[in-house]
Design an enzyme around this catalytic site. Sequence first.
Site, short mmCIF file in Angstrom:
data_model
loop_
_atom_site.label_atom_id
_atom_site.label_comp_id
_atom_site.label_asym_id
_atom_site.label_seq_id
_atom_site.Cartn_x
_atom_site.Cartn_y
_atom_site.Cartn_z
N GLY A 4 0.80 -1.22 0.00
CA GLY A 4 0.00 0.00 0.00
C GLY A 4 0.84 1.27 0.00
O GLY A 4 2.03 1.26 0.31
N ARG A 8 -2.79 8.17 4.31
CA ARG A 8 -2.89 9.01 5.50
C ARG A 8 -1.54 9.52 6.01
O ARG A 8 -1.47 10.40 6.85
CB ARG A 8 -3.62 8.25 6.61
CG ARG A 8 -5.11 8.08 6.33
CD ARG A 8 -5.75 7.01 7.20
NE ARG A 8 -5.51 5.65 6.70
CZ ARG A 8 -5.98 4.55 7.27
NH1 ARG A 8 -6.71 4.64 8.37
NH2 ARG A 8 -5.73 3.35 6.76
N LYS A 15 4.45 3.90 2.88
CA LYS A 15 4.33 3.90 4.35
C LYS A 15 5.29 2.93 5.02
O LYS A 15 5.94 3.27 6.01
CB LYS A 15 2.90 3.57 4.75
CG LYS A 15 2.73 3.44 6.25
CD LYS A 15 1.29 3.47 6.68
CE LYS A 15 0.52 2.27 6.19
NZ LYS A 15 -0.88 2.33 6.65
N GLN A 70 1.95 -7.07 -6.14
CA GLN A 70 0.56 -6.65 -6.30
C GLN A 70 0.59 -5.42 -7.21
O GLN A 70 1.00 -4.34 -6.78
CB GLN A 70 -0.06 -6.30 -4.94
CG GLN A 70 -1.54 -5.99 -5.03
CD GLN A 70 -2.10 -5.36 -3.75
OE1 GLN A 70 -1.37 -4.86 -2.91
NE2 GLN A 70 -3.42 -5.36 -3.63
N GLU A 150 -15.51 -2.87 8.46
CA GLU A 150 -14.57 -1.75 8.39
C GLU A 150 -15.24 -0.47 8.90
O GLU A 150 -16.46 -0.30 8.76
CB GLU A 150 -14.10 -1.55 6.94
CG GLU A 150 -13.20 -2.67 6.44
CD GLU A 150 -12.03 -2.93 7.36
OE1 GLU A 150 -11.19 -2.02 7.52
OE2 GLU A 150 -11.93 -4.03 7.91
N ASN A 165 -10.13 -5.59 14.76
CA ASN A 165 -9.32 -6.55 14.01
C ASN A 165 -7.90 -6.03 13.92
O ASN A 165 -7.67 -4.91 13.45
CB ASN A 165 -9.95 -6.68 12.60
CG ASN A 165 -9.03 -7.38 11.63
OD1 ASN A 165 -8.24 -8.25 12.01
ND2 ASN A 165 -9.12 -7.00 10.36
N ASN A 383 44.49 15.05 0.99
CA ASN A 383 44.37 13.68 0.47
C ASN A 383 43.74 13.60 -0.89
O ASN A 383 43.75 12.56 -1.52
CB ASN A 383 43.57 12.81 1.46
CG ASN A 383 42.17 13.35 1.69
OD1 ASN A 383 41.92 14.55 1.57
ND2 ASN A 383 41.25 12.47 2.02
C1 UD1 Z 1 -6.82 -3.06 7.97
C2 UD1 Z 1 -8.05 -3.95 8.15
C3 UD1 Z 1 -8.78 -3.52 9.41
C4 UD1 Z 1 -7.85 -3.60 10.60
C5 UD1 Z 1 -6.57 -2.81 10.37
C6 UD1 Z 1 -5.58 -3.12 11.46
C7 UD1 Z 1 -8.79 -4.53 5.90
C8 UD1 Z 1 -9.83 -4.30 4.85
N1 UD1 Z 1 -8.91 -3.81 7.01
O1 UD1 Z 1 -7.29 -1.74 7.77
O2 UD1 Z 1 -9.90 -4.38 9.62
O3 UD1 Z 1 -8.50 -3.14 11.76
O4 UD1 Z 1 -5.98 -3.17 9.11
O5 UD1 Z 1 -4.40 -2.36 11.36
O6 UD1 Z 1 -7.96 -5.40 5.73
N2 UD1 Z 1 -1.95 -3.28 1.69
C9 UD1 Z 1 -1.48 -3.87 0.53
N3 UD1 Z 1 -2.21 -3.76 -0.59
C10 UD1 Z 1 -3.40 -3.12 -0.64
C11 UD1 Z 1 -3.87 -2.52 0.55
C12 UD1 Z 1 -3.13 -2.63 1.69
O7 UD1 Z 1 -0.41 -4.48 0.52
O8 UD1 Z 1 -4.01 -3.09 -1.72
C13 UD1 Z 1 -1.13 -3.37 2.91
C14 UD1 Z 1 -0.67 -2.03 3.41
O9 UD1 Z 1 0.60 -1.69 2.87
C15 UD1 Z 1 -0.61 -2.24 4.91
C16 UD1 Z 1 -1.65 -3.32 5.17
O10 UD1 Z 1 -1.90 -3.94 3.93
O11 UD1 Z 1 0.65 -2.69 5.32
C17 UD1 Z 1 -2.94 -2.78 5.78
O12 UD1 Z 1 -3.52 -1.85 4.88
P1 UD1 Z 1 -4.27 -0.54 5.38
O13 UD1 Z 1 -4.76 0.18 4.18
O14 UD1 Z 1 -3.43 0.22 6.33
O15 UD1 Z 1 -5.51 -1.18 6.14
P2 UD1 Z 1 -6.36 -0.51 7.29
O16 UD1 Z 1 -7.28 0.49 6.70
O17 UD1 Z 1 -5.51 -0.07 8.39
CA CA Z 2 -3.34 0.13 8.61
#
Ligand code: UD1
Ligand code: CA
Length: 447
Positions: A4, A8, A15, A70, A150, A165, A383
């Site tokens: 990702g 934010r 990140k 991905q 979510e 979660n 040097n």
């Molecule tokens: C996610 C969970 C949420 C949980 C929270 C905990 C989902 C839908 N939601 O939300 O339930 O409470 O984590 O911290 O899973 N990432 C990818 N590819 C993508 C999207 C994300 O690799 O397409 C990776 C991001 O880099 C990150 C992780 O997955 O390391 C979590 O993604 P993030 O978008 O931060 O999820 P949250 O909204 O925090």
């Molecule tokens: Ca997160």
Amino acid sequence: MAAGLGTRMKSNLAKVLHQLDGRPLVNHVVETAMKLSPREVCVVVGHQADDVKGAVLNEFDAAKVTFAIQEKQLGTGDAVNAARSQFENSDSTLIVLSGDVPMITSDTLFALVKAHSDAACTVLSVKLKDPTGYGRVVRDENSSFASIVEQKDASDEEKQIDEINSGIYCFDSKKLYAALAQVKNDNAQGEYYLTDVPRILREQGDKVAIVLCDNRREVEGVNDRRQLAAMEKVIRKRTIERLMLDSGVTFIDPKSVYVSSRAQIGRDTVIYPNVTIEGNSVIGENCVIRAGTRIKESKVGKRVEIRDNCLIRDSEIGDECTVGPMAHLRGNAVMADTSKVGNFVELKKTNLGKNSKANHLTYLGDATIGENSNIGAGTITCNFDGVNKHETHIGDNVKIGSDTMLVAPITVGDGAATGAGSVVTKDVEPGEMVFGVPAKAKASKVD
Ligand code: UD1
Ligand code: CA
């Protein structure tokens, strides 16, 4: 999952590359995963994939980690799907970790795996006073797992749920990938949520378990810079408390000091305010590190005094040395035992011998200095000829006069001396004394 962008964070940097305790977030998670000695550790990369891969390989052996790409960041479900070919036919337990949940410990993961046993999925949850932003764990009337909702899809009632979660799960690999094929993106964010998988598994009659973690710190996610700074503070406090309680280190003002959790500091060493100690630095016993000094990836012996405002990186200081104030050591500078470097002195890739001194306003680069030699104020090893770097070798018991320019490559023999203001362009024989510009031998040998 480390593909990702991290919207934010308001950053141009992915990140998971932001640093926590001096290392990229993703590496904290990879390190913990490795502690489980799994068959395979796979990092899903996408956003700034090459940089994320590079950061991981910078710290971990390429033979021990694989990567899945991905292409588009379509959600956490899609991220796991990127590793489908690796795991969908494997009779294994797959632990899914988030690259932005860096404080998870291997102990908790072991407990998760243990609790998982014959379940299709086990979700690690935690209760938070302020669950805003996280996915909520919805339980059924038997208090068993029902679904994860979510924040953006939650009803007002669901938003009241304080069990969240963690984004960390254990899956039966085959069941995970079968269920993942059914995940749709008809939600508030238009993403493929991994969090739909446990619900699908449960609906088709599989067992979904929950492990409620009692340590909220471990499962905190980093989504913005405020959370990152808060986490940094927690780790820093923990490190400094450990050094005080277990290692016997004195901190005059613990709150103003930054010490990497990987650094080691010996007993009875005193650290003054505004000191930063980075990386795998090792500092011996009974040292004094005065205010404003930064030490990075360096080794410091016993009974060393580092005076105010020094920068010491990738270097080594022996026992009973004195450094600074305002000294700069870099590029594998080595100070032997009882040697001294004073104010406004820079050492680069230089070995300063036992008991030798460079006390004032000096640059020593690509040089070796023997034992018991004195480098006068304002000495410079010239040097660099504009193209190449050249070496300077100074023997034992040498006296380099103030303001001497040593035009490298050059050797000054044992017991030799240079007069103040000399520009030395030719090697100086042992015991010889040279003066002037360009420096020439005048008087016979010094005694
Ligand atoms: C996610 C969970 C949420 C949980 C929270 C905990 C989902 C839908 N939601 O939300 O339930 O409470 O984590 O911290 O899973 N990432 C990818 N590819 C993508 C999207 C994300 O690799 O397409 C990776 C991001 O880099 C990150 C992780 O997955 O390391 C979590 O993604 P993030 O978008 O931060 O999820 P949250 O909204 O925090
Ligand atoms: Ca997160």
